[in-house]
Design an enzyme around this catalytic site. Structure first.
Site, PDB file in Angstrom:
ATOM      1  N   GLY A   1       0.847  -1.196   0.000  1.00  0.00           N
ATOM      2  CA  GLY A   1       0.000   0.000   0.000  1.00  0.00           C
ATOM      3  C   GLY A   1       0.871   1.230   0.000  1.00  0.00           C
TER       4      GLY A   1
ATOM      5  N   GLY B   1       4.938   7.469   2.539  1.00  0.00           N
ATOM      6  CA  GLY B   1       5.755   6.502   1.831  1.00  0.00           C
ATOM      7  C   GLY B   1       5.023   5.225   1.517  1.00  0.00           C
ATOM      8  N   LYS B   2       5.768   4.331   0.891  1.00  0.00           N
ATOM      9  CA  LYS B   2       5.159   3.068   0.491  1.00  0.00           C
ATOM     10  C   LYS B   2       5.325   2.020   1.586  1.00  0.00           C
ATOM     11  CE  LYS B   2       5.209   3.698  -4.372  1.00  0.00           C
ATOM     12  NZ  LYS B   2       5.442   3.261  -5.695  1.00  0.00           N
TER      13      LYS B   2
ATOM     14  N   ASP C   1      -5.963   9.504  16.373  1.00  0.00           N
ATOM     15  CA  ASP C   1      -6.448   9.179  15.023  1.00  0.00           C
ATOM     16  C   ASP C   1      -6.914   7.727  14.961  1.00  0.00           C
ATOM     17  OD1 ASP C   1      -7.107   9.473  12.400  1.00  0.00           O
ATOM     18  OD2 ASP C   1      -5.066   9.456  11.636  1.00  0.00           O
TER      19      ASP C   1
ATOM     20  N   ASN D   1      -6.831   2.649  10.526  1.00  0.00           N
ATOM     21  CA  ASN D   1      -5.558   2.624  11.227  1.00  0.00           C
ATOM     22  C   ASN D   1      -5.370   1.372  12.080  1.00  0.00           C
ATOM     23  OD1 ASN D   1      -4.805   4.987  10.059  1.00  0.00           O
ATOM     24  ND2 ASN D   1      -5.637   6.261  11.697  1.00  0.00           N
TER      25      ASN D   1
HETATM   26  P1  AMP Z   1      -0.271   2.990   6.119  1.00  0.00           P
HETATM   27  O1  AMP Z   1       0.480   3.966   5.350  1.00  0.00           O
HETATM   28  O2  AMP Z   1       0.323   2.581   7.400  1.00  0.00           O
HETATM   29  O3  AMP Z   1      -1.702   3.364   6.292  1.00  0.00           O
HETATM   30  O4  AMP Z   1      -0.316   1.707   5.191  1.00  0.00           O
HETATM   31  C1  AMP Z   1      -0.854   1.712   3.895  1.00  0.00           C
HETATM   32  C2  AMP Z   1      -1.447   0.351   3.618  1.00  0.00           C
HETATM   33  O5  AMP Z   1      -0.442  -0.643   3.714  1.00  0.00           O
HETATM   34  C3  AMP Z   1      -2.515  -0.042   4.641  1.00  0.00           C
HETATM   35  O6  AMP Z   1      -3.777   0.410   4.267  1.00  0.00           O
HETATM   36  C4  AMP Z   1      -2.406  -1.554   4.672  1.00  0.00           C
HETATM   37  O7  AMP Z   1      -3.256  -2.093   3.675  1.00  0.00           O
HETATM   38  C5  AMP Z   1      -0.951  -1.817   4.335  1.00  0.00           C
HETATM   39  N1  AMP Z   1      -0.188  -2.067   5.565  1.00  0.00           N
HETATM   40  C6  AMP Z   1       0.346  -1.175   6.416  1.00  0.00           C
HETATM   41  N2  AMP Z   1       0.974  -1.770   7.431  1.00  0.00           N
HETATM   42  C7  AMP Z   1       0.846  -3.082   7.228  1.00  0.00           C
HETATM   43  C8  AMP Z   1       1.266  -4.249   7.958  1.00  0.00           C
HETATM   44  N3  AMP Z   1       1.972  -4.139   9.094  1.00  0.00           N
HETATM   45  N4  AMP Z   1       0.922  -5.436   7.467  1.00  0.00           N
HETATM   46  C9  AMP Z   1       0.224  -5.541   6.328  1.00  0.00           C
HETATM   47  N5  AMP Z   1      -0.198  -4.511   5.597  1.00  0.00           N
HETATM   48  C10 AMP Z   1       0.098  -3.288   6.041  1.00  0.00           C
END
Ligand code: AMP
Length: 650
Positions: free
Chosen positions: A370, A375-376, A504, A509
């Site tokens: 995601g 960032g990614k 948040d 989240n």
């Molecule tokens: P974030 O920027 O933390 O919101 O992450 C973006 C996307 O990445 C989220 O909506 C999840 O789908 C995926 N993601 C983030 N953290 C994790 C994790 N620890 N395990 C699996 N997928 C994750």
């Protein structure tokens, strides 16, 4: 004799010279009940036209025939008699037919000494729509604009608000009860705010014409005069660094130029000092609240709790500005700290926390999971992380533009996350700081974020089978929803015990792992995907207003109690399979609704016990809200109830 059977039934007889002759065997002439017939069983006519309908009465003796029309509204009738040998005919002429009589009947009666027979003709009168009433809104259970409309055929109704077509999201529904020839109804509104005030025009249309009527509806006072500016730019936005401009005219002499250069240099020094101050105490956190946390404003934000958190922290005062402020020129500027690093009441940022460092060569990226604002996120294999496993799957988050400031943030955040350890907080393994990009390593949660998960397991979810959309197999059941809620509450009990205010909390989240394991786990990177969940104020600042209580919206007061409010919204999200709270309202309408004390409606599938918890989270006064420990206990007790009981509740 026409009614022989009835005479037989009545068992009547005639006694003649001691002889009884049953009546039905006697040959009685001139004793027929009249027969009646009409030219039309139903008369179709347009309003204003004339129409003729004929009634024939026959029988012996010849009956009198008459039309009864007395109940008709505005029909002037005209009857003409025609007598034939054994038929008596009468024409009824309806003159200038009125739509008011649509659906009425006229009756023809034929009567002689033997009896009476009648028949009716129904009137089907076509006429253009008429709006009989359109009333100002009344509140029964919901706000409703009542109306009564007539027309044949039934008119189609459309609505305008201040001359603009009313969008389906602007009202709940239009209820119409069709009664005989009129339509009575109600235009129902869902928590209307002052944006809904104004003229409502009802247009009723059928093929014979059109009618319209307008009513002024006043739902709510505008809460504040002028535009809604809850978050003035100067107060909230990323601080505009005071502009320092050096004007330079070509004809200026070298003295002027050197003064300008000197001023510019001085300004630069000030800016650098300011920059350091901000970086040291006030940069934006990527954990929890996704707004700017370094707020520099021209005014003191006395209402902000952030000040309370500040007390005791000394801002470098080389400029002698006193704690929490810097001075530029003649202006004293308060620097508001990032509360994430100074936990509520404790101020316990631990500089001696040891963050685990992971070597870049131990991380092998596999695929993207995601992308967020910062960032990614990638799925990766990580070697040498666990003493028991050679390699394990992890989620890594890469920081997009690691500036100096971002690096410091990164370090602080890593320390903070290292300190948060709980079964329902996503596990943080460490950082990979050698080179760019900066990387944080987390446990991998295979089902991704909870919001996506809920939507994928709700009634609207579709999957692609052979390229064709198909309905998914099953929705989440109540006990599974409860299981999810309990786990988040458990993580929150832990955060509260650490005096950590998340700011948040939302399903986007939280993360979902195998066996419906749910953890709180966001680091502020999901903004891009869910940008509509945030309200942009003052340029860069994004606030999750749909999850925020009134005091956070109005004063930016974030506490454990405001986290509890957000938890109520999380419950609502869970039990609506991931709907966006207040999806039918714009951001400014949401702000208005929440600050005026309105709360989200009970989702259809939610048991009363759980909606009561939501209401307990949404008490306006923070101290009256349920506390997270209580909530956790109630949810656990409900979770222990049998699934059947839960289903009945639902
Ligand atoms: P974030 O920027 O933390 O919101 O992450 C973006 C996307 O990445 C989220 O909506 C999840 O789908 C995926 N993601 C983030 N953290 C994790 C994790 N620890 N395990 C699996 N997928 C994750």
């Amino acid at each position: 004799m026409k009614n022989e059977a009835s005479l037989r039934e009545q068992n009547l007889f005639c006694t003649m010279r001691n002889h009884n002759i049953t009546l039905h065997r006697m040959n009685i002439s001139q004793c027929d009940v009249p027969e009646v017939s009409v030219s039309h069983s139903s008369l179709e006519v347009h309003e204003g036209d004339n129409a003729v309908v004929t009634c024939n009465g026959s029988g012996s003796p010849l009956p009198d025939v008459d039309w009864t029309v007395s109940h008709l509204h505005s029909i002037s009738t005209h009857q003409t008699n025609v007598n034939w040998t054994n038929v008596h005919s009468i024409n009824l002429t309806l003159v200038n037919v009125s739509g008011e009589d649509n659906g009425s009947n006229v009756t023809c009666i034929a009567e002689n000494v033997v009896g009476m027979t009648k028949t009716t003709v129904s009137l089907n009168i076509y006429y253009p729509p008429r709006i009989l009433s359109l009333r100002e809104p009344v509140v029964h259970l919901e706000h409703c604009i009542e109306f009564t409309v007539r027309g044949n055929p039934y008119p189609v109704l459309t609505w305008y608000h201040n001359d603009q077509p009313l969008r389906p999201v602007d009202f709940i529904r239009q209820e119409v009860y069709k009664q005989d020839t009129s339509m009575e109804g109600c235009l129902l509104f869902n928590k209307p705010t002052h944006y809904y005030n104004g003229n409502y025009t009802l247009i009723a249309r059928n093929k014979f014409g059109i009618a319209n009527q307008t009513v002024y509806a006043h739902f709510l006072e505008q809460p504040y005069p002028g535009e809604l500016t809850y978050f003035p730019l100067a107060d909230l936005g990323i601080s505009p660094t005071p502009p320092i401009s050096v004007t330079h005219k070509p004809e200026e002499d070298t003295f002027g130029v050197s003064i300008a250069v000197g001023l510019a240099a001085f300004a630069c020094v000030l800016l650098v000092v300011l920059f350091i101050v901000i970086n040291k105490y006030g940069r934006r956190s990527k954990f929890g609240m996704k707004g700017p946390v370094a707020v520099i404003s021209g005014e003191e934000d006395s209402a902000s709790p952030l000040h309370h958190i500040n007390h005791g922290i000394t801002t470098p005062n080389s400029l002698d500005a006193g704690p929490d402020t810097v001075v530029i020129g003649m202006t004293r500027i308060p620097v508001i700290e990032n509360p994430q690093y100074f936990r509520q009441g404790h101020n316990c940022h631990k500089p001696d926390t040891y963050v685990q460092y992971i070597k870049k060569r131990d991380i092998i990226l596999k695929r993207e999971l995601g992308e967020g604002a910062f960032g990614k996120v990638f799925l990766a294999e990580c070697y040498n992380l666990s003493p028991t496993k050679d390699k394990m799957l992890v989620a890594v988050k890469a920081l997009k533009d690691p500036t100096m400031a971002a690096r410091k943030d990164f370090q602080r955040e890593a320390e903070l996350l290292t300190n948060l350890q709980h079964d329902h907080i996503v596990k943080f393994y460490g950082v990979c700081g050698d080179g760019d990009p900066l990387i944080m390593v987390f446990e991998y949660m295979k089902h991704g974020d909870l919001n996506k998960f809920l939507r994928a397991h709700g009634p609207d979810a579709m999957i692609l089978v052979d390229g064709q959309p198909r309905q998914t197999k099953g929705d989440l059941g109540l006990s599974q929803m409860l299981h999810i809620a309990i786990q988040i509450a458990s993580g929150m009990v832990y955060l509260a015990s650490q005096h950590f205010v998340h700011r948040d909390l939302a399903t986007r989240n939280c993360l979902v792992g195998a066996n419906l394991l749910v953890k709180i786990g966001d680091f502020g990177m999901s903004r891009d995907v869910y940008s509509t969940d945030y309200y942009r104020v003052g340029g860069h600042t994004m606030l999750p207003i749909r999850w925020m209580p009134p005091e956070s919206i109005m004063y930016r007061k974030f506490t454990t109690e405001s986290d509890v409010w957000s938890f109520g919204v999380i419950l609502w999200e869970i039990f609506t399979y991931g709907k966006q709270p207040w999806f039918q309202l714009s951001n400014t309408e949401v702000i208005e609704c929440i600050t005026q004390g309105r709360v989200l409606e009970r989702p259809r599938v939610v048991p009363k016990e759980i909606y009561d918890i939501m209401l307990g989270c949404w008490q306006r006064e923070p101290q009256l809200r349920l506390n997270i420990k209580e909530i956790y206990k109630i949810l656990q007790a409900l979770g222990k109830a049998s699934p059947i009981y839960l289903d009945i509740l639902g």
